[in-house]
Write a protein that holds these residues in place. Structure first.
Motif, PDB file in Angstrom:
ATOM      1  N   GLY A   8      23.884  32.574  16.741  1.00  0.00           N
ATOM      2  CA  GLY A   8      24.594  31.403  16.176  1.00  0.00           C
ATOM      3  C   GLY A   8      26.100  31.558  16.131  1.00  0.00           C
ATOM      4  O   GLY A   8      26.731  31.278  15.116  1.00  0.00           O
ATOM      5  N   PHE A  10      29.966  30.839  16.622  1.00  0.00           N
ATOM      6  CA  PHE A  10      30.957  29.767  16.760  1.00  0.00           C
ATOM      7  C   PHE A  10      32.329  30.418  16.675  1.00  0.00           C
ATOM      8  O   PHE A  10      32.536  31.348  15.896  1.00  0.00           O
ATOM      9  CB  PHE A  10      30.857  28.755  15.602  1.00  0.00           C
ATOM     10  N   GLU A  20      30.721  27.414  20.836  1.00  0.00           N
ATOM     11  CA  GLU A  20      29.807  26.884  19.826  1.00  0.00           C
ATOM     12  C   GLU A  20      28.352  27.225  20.164  1.00  0.00           C
ATOM     13  O   GLU A  20      27.981  27.310  21.334  1.00  0.00           O
ATOM     14  CB  GLU A  20      29.980  25.365  19.680  1.00  0.00           C
ATOM     15  N   ARG A  21      27.582  27.454  19.129  1.00  0.00           N
ATOM     16  CA  ARG A  21      26.127  27.637  19.242  1.00  0.00           C
ATOM     17  C   ARG A  21      25.727  28.636  20.331  1.00  0.00           C
ATOM     18  O   ARG A  21      24.884  28.338  21.156  1.00  0.00           O
ATOM     19  CB  ARG A  21      25.440  26.287  19.522  1.00  0.00           C
ATOM     20  N   SER A  23      23.743  31.767  21.240  1.00  0.00           N
ATOM     21  CA  SER A  23      22.712  32.714  20.806  1.00  0.00           C
ATOM     22  C   SER A  23      22.146  33.356  22.056  1.00  0.00           C
ATOM     23  O   SER A  23      21.891  32.673  23.054  1.00  0.00           O
ATOM     24  CB  SER A  23      21.608  32.019  20.019  1.00  0.00           C
ATOM     25  N   GLY A  58      28.495  33.239  12.753  1.00  0.00           N
ATOM     26  CA  GLY A  58      27.565  33.938  13.634  1.00  0.00           C
ATOM     27  C   GLY A  58      27.700  35.452  13.556  1.00  0.00           C
ATOM     28  O   GLY A  58      28.652  35.976  12.978  1.00  0.00           O
ATOM     29  N   TYR A 227      35.087  19.723  21.142  1.00  0.00           N
ATOM     30  CA  TYR A 227      33.915  20.607  21.209  1.00  0.00           C
ATOM     31  C   TYR A 227      34.213  21.875  21.988  1.00  0.00           C
ATOM     32  O   TYR A 227      35.078  21.893  22.868  1.00  0.00           O
ATOM     33  CB  TYR A 227      32.744  19.866  21.866  1.00  0.00           C
ATOM     34  N   THR A 230      29.521  26.443  25.483  1.00  0.00           N
ATOM     35  CA  THR A 230      28.344  27.235  25.148  1.00  0.00           C
ATOM     36  C   THR A 230      27.733  27.771  26.449  1.00  0.00           C
ATOM     37  O   THR A 230      28.323  27.590  27.517  1.00  0.00           O
ATOM     38  CB  THR A 230      27.345  26.388  24.319  1.00  0.00           C
ATOM     39  N   HIS A 260      20.903  24.074  28.644  1.00  0.00           N
ATOM     40  CA  HIS A 260      21.045  23.254  27.445  1.00  0.00           C
ATOM     41  C   HIS A 260      21.413  21.827  27.797  1.00  0.00           C
ATOM     42  O   HIS A 260      22.069  21.597  28.781  1.00  0.00           O
ATOM     43  CB  HIS A 260      22.121  23.850  26.539  1.00  0.00           C
TER      44      HIS A 260
END
Ligand SMILES: Nc1ncnc2c1ncn2[C@@H]1O[C@H](COP(=O)(O)OP(=O)(O)OP(=O)(O)O)[C@@H](O)[C@H]1O
Ligand SMILES: [Mg+2]
Length: 260
Positions: A8, A10, A20-21, A23, A58, A227, A230, A260
């Motif tokens: 997680g 960021f 961002e995001r 993992s 994160g 944004y 990722t 994604h």
């Protein structure tokens, strides 16, 4: 063992989202090549893995333990340029790297332990083809030799995780191919986990057995910086096919991870 887990993640700079995001679960000994548009946050991701920066949110773990909040010898890094000390010889650079690691861990070494360390440095110099240049200063080395020295310097620390930020970006194509061979040999010998950023997609597929693509998936036309990026593609490559001499000749990679 050097399993890397990113949970997680960021990252923002001055409230501007960069990453961002993110993992990720990376098995020990994986060679992860990272590609993505300029400015999308690849170097930032490496800096987070090194603890040169702290994530906004994160956690990053190595073998289940959260990484130290500052750079430690378990993670080595090589940049595109200028990561060696110009006022020290080749040998001096490696000795200093070994001393820095030791001073953190056990203090000064004497006798047999010190000889073992000198032997390890000589061994590294031979492996990386810098034995004959051991008494030269970085300014007296070619670009390829300087990068080999930078890699050797990182390896002397015996890191669990090696971070490479466009390490061959400034080299001629012919020299790059030699560097690929050296790096792959060292990787197989040491079984380190590697994260390497490159702008060269062929290089990514030639060296990596996992390729991560960083990109933005969310766009706001009114606010281009709204944004962060990722991981949009996570490609796990077949180990046997990895040995193919030219990645461009291969059929497409297996899409083992997420899109994604
Ligand atoms: N210390 C900082 N303070 C503020 N913004 C920063 C800082 N470092 C990087 N950035 C910004 O973060 C974004 C990502 O930078 P980063 O260097 O990680 O990109 P990159 O993917 O490595 O790009 P390149 O491929 O050009 O090397 C950029 O917009 C950059 O301007
Ligand atoms: Mg960068």
């Amino acid at each position: 063992m050097s399993r890397v887990t990113v949970d997680g993640l960021f990252m923002e700079y001055d409230r501007t989202p960069i990453l961002e995001r993110i993992s990720l679960e990376v098995a020990s000994g994986t060679f992860c090549a990272i590609v993505g548009a300029s400015g999308c946050g690849k170097s930032t991701f490496l800096r987070l893995l090194l603890s040169q920066e702290r994530p906004t949110r994160g956690v990053i773990r190595i073998d289940g333990d959260e990484i130290a909040p500052e750079p430690t010898p378990d993670r080595g890094i090589v940049f595109q340029r200028y990561s060696v000390f110009p006022h020290l010889t080749v040998c001096g650079n490696l000795t200093l790297a070994a001393e820095l690691k030791r001073s953190r861990l056990v203090g000064r070494l004497f006798g047999a332990a010190r000889r073992r360390e000198k032997d390890a440095i000589s061994d590294t110099l031979r492996k990386i083809g810098l034995w004959d240049a051991r008494n030269r200063y970085p300014a007296q080395l070619s670009g390829g030799m300087q990068q080999r020295l930078a890699i050797a310097q990182a390896l002397v620390m015996k890191p669990k995780v090696l971070l490479l930020d466009e390490p061959f970006g400034a080299l001629d194509p012919g020299i790059r191919a030699d560097m690929h061979d050296i790096l792959l040999t060292l990787w197989r010998e040491t079984r380190m986990t590697v994260f390497m950023v490159t702008h060269d997609i062929k290089e990514a597929f030639k060296l990596g057995n996992r390729v991560l693509v960083f990109d933005k998936v969310r766009h706001d036309p009114q606010h281009p910086a709204a944004y962060g990026a990722t991981i949009t593609y996570d490609l796990l490559l077949d180990r046997n096919r990895r040995k193919a001499p030219d990645a461009a000749d291969r059929s497409g990679p297996d899409l083992a991870g997420s899109v994604h």
